[in-house]
Scaffold this active site. Structure first.
Site, short mmCIF file in Angstrom:
data_model
loop_
_atom_site.label_atom_id
_atom_site.label_comp_id
_atom_site.label_asym_id
_atom_site.label_seq_id
_atom_site.Cartn_x
_atom_site.Cartn_y
_atom_site.Cartn_z
N CYS A 152 -4.60 -1.54 -1.77
CA CYS A 152 -4.83 -0.12 -2.01
C CYS A 152 -5.79 0.00 -3.18
CB CYS A 152 -3.49 0.54 -2.35
SG CYS A 152 -3.63 2.25 -2.89
N ASN A 153 -6.92 0.64 -2.96
CA ASN A 153 -7.91 0.80 -4.04
C ASN A 153 -7.37 1.68 -5.16
OD1 ASN A 153 -10.95 -0.07 -3.01
ND2 ASN A 153 -9.55 0.39 -1.35
N THR A 154 -6.67 2.73 -4.79
CA THR A 154 -6.17 3.67 -5.81
C THR A 154 -5.24 2.94 -6.77
OG1 THR A 154 -6.24 5.36 -4.08
CG2 THR A 154 -5.12 5.94 -6.13
N TYR A 206 -1.13 8.47 -2.79
CA TYR A 206 -1.34 8.15 -4.21
C TYR A 206 -2.55 8.92 -4.77
CZ TYR A 206 1.80 4.07 -4.14
OH TYR A 206 2.88 3.22 -4.08
N GLY A 207 -3.52 9.14 -3.90
CA GLY A 207 -4.82 9.63 -4.36
C GLY A 207 -4.80 10.96 -5.08
N CYS A 263 -11.17 2.99 0.19
CA CYS A 263 -9.75 3.27 0.41
C CYS A 263 -9.40 2.45 1.64
CB CYS A 263 -9.54 4.76 0.67
SG CYS A 263 -7.87 5.15 1.26
N THR A 264 -8.30 1.71 1.54
CA THR A 264 -7.99 0.79 2.65
C THR A 264 -7.63 1.52 3.94
OG1 THR A 264 -5.74 0.61 1.76
CG2 THR A 264 -7.31 -1.14 1.19
N HIS A 265 -7.33 2.81 3.84
CA HIS A 265 -7.06 3.58 5.06
C HIS A 265 -8.32 3.81 5.89
CE1 HIS A 265 -3.17 4.69 3.27
NE2 HIS A 265 -2.84 5.23 4.43
N ASP A 292 0.87 -1.19 0.00
CA ASP A 292 0.00 0.00 0.00
C ASP A 292 0.90 1.23 0.00
OD1 ASP A 292 -2.31 1.65 0.20
OD2 ASP A 292 -2.19 1.69 2.37
N SER A 293 0.29 2.37 -0.21
CA SER A 293 1.06 3.62 -0.14
C SER A 293 1.45 3.92 1.31
CB SER A 293 0.21 4.78 -0.67
OG SER A 293 -1.02 4.82 0.02
N1 DGL Z 1 -4.82 3.27 0.79
C1 DGL Z 1 -5.00 3.78 -0.50
C2 DGL Z 1 -6.32 3.34 -1.12
O1 DGL Z 1 -6.84 2.30 -0.76
C3 DGL Z 1 -4.79 5.22 -0.85
C4 DGL Z 1 -4.19 6.23 0.03
C5 DGL Z 1 -3.40 7.24 -0.77
O2 DGL Z 1 -3.96 8.25 -1.23
O3 DGL Z 1 -2.19 6.98 -0.90
O4 DGL Z 1 -6.84 3.97 -1.98
#
Ligand code: DGL
Length: 264
Positions: A75-77, A43-44, A189-191, A11-12
């Site tokens: 990570c979804n992104t 990443y977003g 988003c996994t966060h 993940d990021s």
């Molecule tokens: N955890 C990441 C996701 O699932 C993104 C967080 C980011 O912006 O880096 O999208």
């Protein structure tokens, strides 16, 4: 298959730990290397090209170094943009993380679903396709909440979360046409599951939060069925960029049986 070969979770930042937590429940003995691209976080707010190049390049180098049996882009992104490209680069199974629109559509009673993700995720054609295939005629209202990524990172480092950030996300969704009908919230988003309590406080009891972590864990367990696992030590947590990026995470890592953060 070498029984010590790890599962690589990527993940990021710390968001993928929500997938890690779900994975421990189904595969408690599997050795895991968790890689947080803190040098690339977030990443977003990056472009598709930046994310795809970075993720495919890093995962290629990580696969070479760690020889994992499977990689999961937690990570979804990154998944909605680069999953195909990463599958082209790696010779092992690659599991992605995509917004849980299908289970949300099965669950909603009002037919209105909220989706909170990063700016990059919510504009992806991949998400349009999921909506088209699995939305089942429901109304999907999407908002970007980049502030929640930083808030989740801070929370895991023991810092307080500003409730105004969460209230703002709720207010933006509620202001959309049909927004007051939302009864199901996709955490795309996994966060964001790290902020489940704060989100519940803002959205109220009537809104069910859904994320993909348990489904991804089940998918990984299914792909690895019949394989044996031997852990040779604590799980490893590696970060890109300066090691100081992991400062404050010691308690969260120890609770999850990781060793001290290492630099990639
Ligand atoms: N955890 C990441 C996701 O699932 C993104 C967080 C980011 O912006 O880096 O999208």
């Amino acid at each position: 298959m070498n029984a010590a070969s790890p599962i690589l979770l990527f993940d990021s930042g710390v968001g993928g730990l929500t997938v890690y937590d779900a994975l421990r429940k189904v595969l408690p003995d599997a050795p895991v290397i968790y890689a947080a691209d803190l040098a690339g976080l977030p990443y977003g707010t990056k472009t598709e090209a930046q994310i795809a190049t970075r993720v495919a390049g890093l995962l290629g180098r990580m696969a070479e170094r760690f020889q994992p049996r499977l990689a999961c882009i937690a990570c979804n992104t990154a998944s909605t943009i680069a999953l195909g490209m990463v599958r082209d680069v790696l010779e092992i199974p690659v599991v992605g993380t995509v917004p849980a629109i299908k289970p949300a559509a099965a669950l909603t009673q009002t037919g209105t679903i909220g989706l909170v993700g990063t700016d990059a995720t919510i504009r992806q054609a991949y998400v349009d396709d999921l909506e088209e295939k699995f939305g089942n005629g429901t109304r999907l209202l999407r908002v970007a909440a980049p502030g929640l990524v930083a808030a989740a990172e801070a929370k895991l480092r023991g810092q307080p979360v500003d409730p105004a950030l969460i209230v703002d996300v709720h207010a933006r969704l509620a202001a959309m046409p049909g927004g007051s009908e939302i009864d199901t919230l996709v955490l795309a988003c996994t966060h964001f599951p790290l902020l489940a309590e704060e989100l519940a406080a803002a959205f109220g009891e009537g809104v069910t939060q859904i994320d993909g972590a348990a489904g991804i864990a089940r998918r990984i367990a299914h792909l690895l069925e019949g394989q044996s696992f031997t852990a040779t030590g604590p799980n490893r947590f590696v970060v890109t960029g300066p090691l100081s990026g992991a400062d404050g995470l010691q308690a969260a890592l120890a609770a999850r049986r990781f060793g001290a953060a290492e630099a990639f």
